[in-house]
Scaffold this active site. Structure first.
Site, PDB file in Angstrom:
ATOM      1  N   ASP A 344       0.820  -1.206   0.000  1.00 51.97           N
ATOM      2  CA  ASP A 344       0.000   0.000   0.000  1.00 51.97           C
ATOM      3  C   ASP A 344       0.859   1.264   0.000  1.00 51.97           C
ATOM      4  OD1 ASP A 344      -2.676   1.307   0.462  1.00 51.97           O
ATOM      5  OD2 ASP A 344      -1.654   1.968   2.288  1.00 51.97           O
ATOM      6  N   GLU A 397       1.095  -0.497  -5.101  1.00 53.49           N
ATOM      7  CA  GLU A 397       0.146   0.586  -5.331  1.00 53.49           C
ATOM      8  C   GLU A 397       0.981   1.861  -5.373  1.00 53.49           C
ATOM      9  OE1 GLU A 397      -3.562   3.077  -3.471  1.00 53.49           O
ATOM     10  OE2 GLU A 397      -1.847   2.458  -2.295  1.00 53.49           O
TER      11      GLU A 397
END
Length: 661
Positions: A344, A397
């Protein structure tokens, strides 16, 4: 003591001895003296940990069942270099820090204590006294393997690896699988809100019984879980976690989670986890100022604080912190058998000025904005995962144009397996939100992504972030009446599935959710009472099968040889036409982004013969109008740079996929 008084030494043995205590409220108790046992943590563990080269720090830090000199108990260890005292406290000693002070292992900063005859299931924390200020701190275990159900925060002594895995065949196949050239479609799930029973969370066992067969029926190859690590606040969705080695107790025990992963593998599903090494919450019971000083976080707030999220940033330059994070990643891959991690917020890690005003960040040693320590950490992480866990994926990401995110470290890249294509996602959703009458003026939003499509190994995501916090559900983003909105959604999914790149779809999109996602309620399953919503689910099922069955739609996802524009410039009619190819298979894709049927549309093809429609998003099976050509015979008429051509009727707001008969 408030609980018993010493009666003196009882029976002795050559090296160990037991105490006998007379309890003030009556009776006696005998127990081994913890301090009669020598240090149990090995010097090699401490040496590797200090050097930042311990890959499995969970095997010696935290709490684990242990046998010393033939006596069973629990070995506790934690890293707190700036503490004057560390004690184990728990329900076994009435949370009294005077009862079990831990032993310091010198300059390593590690403290340890073996407590004989203590069993699994005990609740515990660490009580620390800061060396400088004398402040008393009560902290949960950074390496805890199981925690109480929130809002309680104590760790639980977990039995360790007692579960008998049944996925050896899956892991063996995975080690030889080339996911870059294999079909990969991902169903993204928040376990707490997929379904509920009377408002209650489903357990991992219930999810294995319900979620796994559902995802298999839809035809996805992988399931991706929003963070399942222990976290105190439901509204963070797990992205502000406090237990980097523990599945959240919201759904059951550690073994229950293992059974869930095992069930996925038995059903042929890969398991991906969202993993959050970019930041952690400020909760006083967890990592923040763990020993009274900035320990896991960077000491300089210009590098150690996320202003936007109110969280803290790891100190990637500290050996022990890198040990912690890399061990966490490998723990889930090696101990929990997951098949990959989606990392993330990578952009927030690699840029020192991420979301910061001028003067609120410090440059690196070369005067630049790159976080060199974070970059080195990510490269090390990816090298280790790919070396130690064959077939496992690490997906970034990453929302900027940082070069070579998914290229090998040996070539100067970050070493990720794949990268989310955030630019494609934003352009595409912006385009689809427009009234079709205006789309011809923004045709480049459909085509620009193909300019850079092969610069990285891209995943095309329609993720949870796009259907929450005022962004509206996918169906609700679409313009027009109900028919047009549903047709637009079917077209959006067809466009995504036929483009190069792996695919990710957030739960509920297959239901054509009308409401935004809310982590506090289940999906709107009652929508399936309506044929048009069942039609969207059937469409997703068929698109997954289309990708699985046709190599042209997956083998060359990251290779220019697998994609060829036929017409990307027909902005006036808002039409795209392209070929997907692999080996001898070629598929023709035609997409009409207006509600106007396009009759007599001539499109070039490379080979003569009959072409059959393999997919039509306007099919009656999806509650469409069933308009569009089901077959066509080529004509020797050159078109779009091809020697032959077909004449097709294109359905409104829909896509056709055709292949040679």
């Amino acid at each position: 003591s408030d609980f018993f008084e010493w009666h003196g030494a009882g029976e002795t043995c050559p090296e160990r001895y037991r105490f006998q205590a007379i309890l003030k409220h009556g009776g006696t108790r005998e127990f081994w003296d913890p301090y009669a046992f020598p240090p149990q943590v090995g010097d090699l563990d401490l040496h590797l940990f200090a050097e930042g080269r311990h890959r499995q720090a969970w095997r010696f830090l935290g709490a684990r069942p242990w046998r010393a000199d033939g006596i069973d108990g629990v070995l506790f260890a934690t890293w707190a270099p700036n503490a004057a005292r560390v004690s184990v406290v728990g329900d076994f000693n009435h949370w009294d820090g005077r009862r079990h002070p831990m032993r310091s292992r010198g300059g390593s900063g590690v403290w340890e204590l073996f407590i004989p005859e203590l069993g699994t299931g005990a609740l515990y924390k660490f009580e620390l006294v800061n060396r400088t200020t004398g402040d008393l701190l009560l902290k949960t275990d950074p390496y805890g393997r199981q925690f109480e159900f929130r809002p309680a925060t104590a760790a639980i002594v977990e039995p360790g690896q007692a579960y008998e895995w049944r996925d050896a065949e899956w892991l063996s196949r995975r080690a030889g699988r080339d996911w870059l050239h294999a079909p990969m479609t991902v169903y993204e799930v928040h376990l707490g809100s997929w379904q509920r029973d009377s408002g209650n969370y489903l357990t991992y066992r219930q999810l294995a019984e319900r979620l796994v067969p559902y995802v298999v029926e839809l035809g996805f190859t992988h399931i991706e879980l929003l963070p399942v690590f222990e976290h105190p606040y439901d509204g963070s969705w797990g992205y502000q976690c406090t237990g980097y080695f523990a599945p959240t107790s919201r759904h059951g025990t550690v073994d229950d989670f293992r059974r869930f992963v095992d069930a996925c593998h038995a059903a042929g599903l890969g398991v991906l986890l969202d993993w959050v090494p970019g930041h952690f919450p400020r909760d006083s019971f967890a990592l923040a100022r763990f020993d009274g000083t900035p320990l896991y976080e960077h000491a300089d707030p210009r590098r150690g604080e996320h202003r936007d999220w109110g969280t803290l940033i790891f100190d990637y330059g500290r050996n022990e912190v890198r040990n912690f994070l890399i061990s966490s990643a490998l723990f889930w891959l090696e101990e929990m058998h997951v098949d990959g991690l989606r990392v993330d917020a990578v952009a927030s890690m690699i840029y020192l000025d991420y979301s910061r005003d001028p003067g609120d960040w410090t440059p690196n040693v070369h005067g630049g904005r790159e976080n060199l320590e974070a970059v080195a950490f990510l490269r090390e992480l990816n090298e280790l995962v790919h070396d130690r866990c064959p077939g496992a994926l690490v997906i970034a990401e990453e929302s900027t144009s940082w070069p070579q995110v998914s290229r090998p470290t040996s070539q100067g890249g970050l070493g990720f397996s794949m990268k989310w294509n955030m630019g494609w996602m934003n352009d595409t959703l912006d385009y689809f939100a427009m009234d079709p009458v205006h789309r011809k003026h923004h045709h480049d939003k459909l085509t620009f992504g193909l300019v850079y499509a092969f610069s990285e190994n891209f995943v095309l995501p329609l993720s949870h972030d796009e259907v929450v916090h005022g962004k509206r559900a996918l169906l609700d983003k679409m313009p027009g009446d109900d028919w047009q909105r549903l047709a637009n959604l079917r077209l959006l999914l067809t466009y995504m599935y036929t483009l190069p790149g792996k695919k990710l779809l957030f739960m509920g999109s297959e239901l054509a959710q009308k409401r935004e996602w809310n982590e506090n309620r289940a999906l709107d399953w009652e929508l399936l009472d309506h044929a048009e919503h069942r039609g969207v689910r059937t469409l997703v099922q068929d698109l997954n099968r289309l990708v699985l069955d046709h190599p042209a739609l997956h083998v060359n996802d990251f290779d220019r040889a697998g994609f060829h524009w036929l017409d990307c410039e027909d902005a006036d009619r808002s039409i795209l036409a392209f070929m997907r190819a692999s080996g001898s298979e070629q598929l023709l894709v035609c997409l009409n982004f207006t509600p106007v049927p396009r009759r007599g549309y001539r499109v070039g093809v490379p080979e003569p013969g009959s072409y059959l429609a393999r997919f039509n998003s306007d099919s009656r099976f999806y509650e469409g109008g069933d308009f569009g050509s089901s077959s066509a015979e080529s004509e020797p008429v050159p078109c779009m740079g091809q020697p032959h051509s077909l004449v097709l009727d294109l359905p409104p707001l829909a896509g056709l996929v055709l292949g040679r008969a």
